[in-house]
Write a protein that holds these residues in place. Structure first.
Motif, mmCIF file in Angstrom:
data_model
loop_
_atom_site.group_PDB
_atom_site.id
_atom_site.type_symbol
_atom_site.label_atom_id
_atom_site.label_comp_id
_atom_site.label_asym_id
_atom_site.label_seq_id
_atom_site.Cartn_x
_atom_site.Cartn_y
_atom_site.Cartn_z
ATOM 1 N N UNK A 30 5.146 -17.022 6.905
ATOM 2 C CA UNK A 30 4.699 -18.414 6.922
ATOM 3 C C UNK A 30 3.364 -18.561 6.201
ATOM 4 N N UNK A 31 2.448 -17.624 6.441
ATOM 5 C CA UNK A 31 1.150 -17.646 5.755
ATOM 6 C C UNK A 31 1.347 -17.461 4.244
ATOM 7 N N UNK A 32 2.226 -16.508 3.863
ATOM 8 C CA UNK A 32 2.486 -16.279 2.436
ATOM 9 C C UNK A 32 3.120 -17.511 1.794
ATOM 10 N N UNK A 33 4.017 -18.186 2.534
ATOM 11 C CA UNK A 33 4.658 -19.402 1.981
ATOM 12 C C UNK A 33 3.602 -20.456 1.671
ATOM 13 N N UNK B 160 2.745 -21.801 -2.007
ATOM 14 C CA UNK B 160 2.980 -23.228 -2.229
ATOM 15 C C UNK B 160 1.759 -23.896 -2.852
ATOM 16 N N UNK B 161 0.577 -23.671 -2.243
ATOM 17 C CA UNK B 161 -0.630 -24.355 -2.714
ATOM 18 C C UNK B 161 -1.128 -23.792 -4.040
ATOM 19 N N UNK B 162 -0.827 -22.531 -4.332
ATOM 20 C CA UNK B 162 -1.305 -21.930 -5.576
ATOM 21 C C UNK B 162 -0.466 -22.312 -6.789
ATOM 22 N N UNK B 163 0.827 -22.593 -6.588
ATOM 23 C CA UNK B 163 1.717 -22.752 -7.732
ATOM 24 C C UNK B 163 2.373 -24.120 -7.838
#
Length: 628
Positions: free
Chosen positions: A531-534, A538-541
């Protein structure tokens, strides 16, 4: 001589005090006292009594001791003159005795005229009538009464004084006790305040230590992610260098082959027939060489354009415009490299399973297993016991030897994703229950988690997460683009955007419920770390638009509370980025269709919904135990 028994005309005991200090008088004692009284009263007696010969009391004839005390009875009327001469403190109740018994005295005349005679006449008559004995007895009795009164009065005064002193001591002791109790209460209050302060300090220290531990864990996790990213970047560069080296070696080999072909062509010119035959052969070789350098573009099942590489690192395909299409296709996909890599791995496992199941797909006997799996999924409720029982039943179905496990896993994954078509998944309690159910099943059947994720990625690209921009060079038409991003077609028409967004909400709600699930004793194969990686990917790309805003808000509503409890200050930083940069980018688009989702995101942050535990997050059995 007749024996006379005298009795004091008063109570024999008053508050435990006897009026007669020596009740056992004998006759000798009485005679001695009478002689002493006669001597004392000579001077105070009347004139006619002084001339009278004093009486001499002797005990010569009576040498025995009386065993009983004297009983003296005095009339109430006879004591009136005594009351007049007394100080006024004589108690009338002490004079309510019986009559004075004296058989030798004749008091009939005195009784008949007691109202007419005064005190002196009665006294004179008595003295003349009875003699000195009666007066002495009378004086003795009076003196005894005075002495008893004085003793009683002294005893009573002493008792009152003792009582007053005792009351004063009791009052002082009570005041001391109250002061001690006040001091004790004040001391207890101070100790309680000090104890509460120590507890608060200990709790604050504990919370600070826990927060530091979480921050350290978050830093370690971030460092690990950065290290993984750096390792992947180095590995990618290494692969690129290796591919470049292989291309150079291949180019060198091709150059050598061309030189050899030239030599062969020069030798072929010596003979016309031989030259013609060799020329055709060389043309065929050149065509084959050029074919290996041409790029071919392929389209996946959901419309996403992918580039295929051969074993030598060259792109395969046909057509003179293939390289430009690859460039435009790559620019349309917005996603983090790690997300795309994870998606490729999951889809690779999915394709392997599909290849295995291809030989069983024609068997219609497996449809009953698919119906059983769908029935178990629809029977899920919020109770912990219900979830465990249904998960156990489903695991038994998957492990049934009459149906290949690969087929059961594929059917289970399709049924899970099909749950998102049900409107009930919008309720958070149902989503949490299904998330716990999927975590139970996949913990016992690990392969099922990859297949479920693959079905999610095929149905909704935002679970990767990734976004595809529209490009005329990459897509033949808008319909092709809509199909690529996940729009469904029905009746020859593409579904409306509102329907598509509702399905995106359902997919993201169930996906978020799965990744935030934490069950004691159960290992979630796709848990909070994912969930943290998602969120980071999400916010980076991904860009800010209507589709990504709906997906992000649906994800936060389900997993925001759990992520905050896990990562605390680090997650708050991500929330600040969303409420700042992401929301600002949405507003900058100026699209009226975004007003609703912008308002929902602002409400989420204004009401701090990430601090409120969502409904259904905990199983019912846990809630009942907590309330009990």
């Amino acid at each position: 001589m007749t024996m006379i028994k005298l009795e004091v005309p008063c109570s024999k005991s008053f508050h435990g005090i006897s009026p007669d200090p020596n009740p056992d008088w004998n006759l000798d004692s009485l005679i001695s006292e009478l002689n002493a009284l006669e001597i004392k009263l000579k001077d105070s007696a009347p004139t006619n009594l002084k001339k009278t010969k004093p009486l001499e009391f002797s005990n010569a004839k009576y040498n025995y001791t009386m065993s009983e005390g004297f009983v003296m009875r005095v009339l109430d009327d006879e004591m009136e003159h005594i009351d007049d001469n007394d100080e006024g403190g004589y108690d009338q109740s002490l004079m309510t005795g019986r009559r004075f018994s004296c058989p030798d005295l004749d008091l009939s005349d005195i009784e008949d005229s007691e109202d007419e005679l005064d005190h002196e006449t009665i006294e004179t008559h008595l003295m003349e009538k009875t003699g000195l004995e009666e007066g002495i007895l009378f004086e003795l009795e009076h003196e005894c009464q005075l002495r008893v009164k004085e003793e009683i009065r002294n005893r009573f005064s002493a008792l009152e004084e003792d009582l007053a002193n005792e009351n004063e001591r009791s009052y002082s002791a009570l005041i001391q006790v109250e002061k001690y109790m006040d001091a004790k209460r004040e001391m207890d209050r101070r100790l309680d305040k000090q104890y509460q302060r120590k507890i608060a300090e200990a709790l604050d220290n504990h919370l600070s230590a826990v927060q530091r531990d979480h921050e350290q864990i978050s830093l370690i996790e971030e460092r690990r992610i950065r290290n993984d990213a750096a390792f992947e970047e180095a590995r990618r560069k290494e692969i690129a260098l290796h591919e470049e080296k292989m291309r150079q070696e291949k180019a060198k080999e091709e150059a050598e082959a061309r030189l050899k072909a030239v030599k062969v062509a020069e030798e072929a010119q010596k003979a016309a027939l031989e030259a013609k035959r060799k020329g055709v052969k060389e043309a065929a070789e050149r065509e084959a060489t050029e074919t290996t350098k041409v790029v071919a573009m392929g389209v996946t099942q959901n419309g996403v354009i992918q580039c295929k590489e051969d074993t030598n690192g060259q792109l395969k395909g046909s057509g003179s415009h293939a390289p430009s299409v690859v460039q435009s296709a790559v620019s349309t996909v917005k996603a983090a490299e790690s997300a795309l890599r994870a998606e490729r791995e999951i889809l690779g496992r999915y394709k392997q399973l599909a290849e295995i199941n291809r030989g069983f797909s024609s068997n219609k006997g497996f449809l009953s297993y698919e119906r059983q799996i769908g029935r178990k999924l629809r029977q899920i409720s919020g109770g912990q016991d219900n979830i465990r029982a249904r998960a156990s039943d489903l695991v038994k179905i998957i492990n049934d030897p009459h149906c290949p496990q690969s087929m059961s896993i594929a059917m289970f994954a399709k049924q899970v994703v099909s749950l998102c078509e049900d409107s009930n998944v919008d309720t958070t309690s149902v989503a949490f229950a299904r998330g716990r159910f999927i975590a139970h099943v996949t913990s016992q059947v690990p392969t099922a988690m990859d297949i479920v994720l693959a079905e999610f990625h095929k149905a909704c690209i935002y679970t990767v997460p990734k976004h595809i921009n529209y490009s005329e060079s990459a897509f033949k038409s808008e319909e092709a683009y809509y199909k690529a991003v996940g729009y469904q077609e029905g009746g020859g028409k593409i579904e409306p955007t509102d329907s598509y967004l509702e399905r995106v909400r359902s997919y993201m709600t169930l996906y978020a419920a799965i990744v935030q699930t934490e069950i004691p004793g159960i290992r979630n194969l796709h848990g909070l770390k994912e969930a943290w990686a998602w969120l980071a990917r999400f916010l980076n790309a991904l860009p800010a638009n209507l589709y990504t805003a709906v997906a992000l808000l649906s994800f936060l509503k389900i997993s925001g509370y759990t992520l905050l409890q896990k990562y605390k200050s680090q997650f708050r930083k991500i929330l600040n980025v969303i409420s700042g940069e992401f929301l600002f980018s949405l507003k900058a688009l100026g699209d009226p269709k975004l007003n609703k989702v912008i308002a929902e995101i602002e409400t989420y942050f204004d009401t701090e919904q990430f601090l409120q535990e969502p409904e259904g997050l905990r199983p019912q059995s846990y809630l009942l135990s907590k309330h009990y």
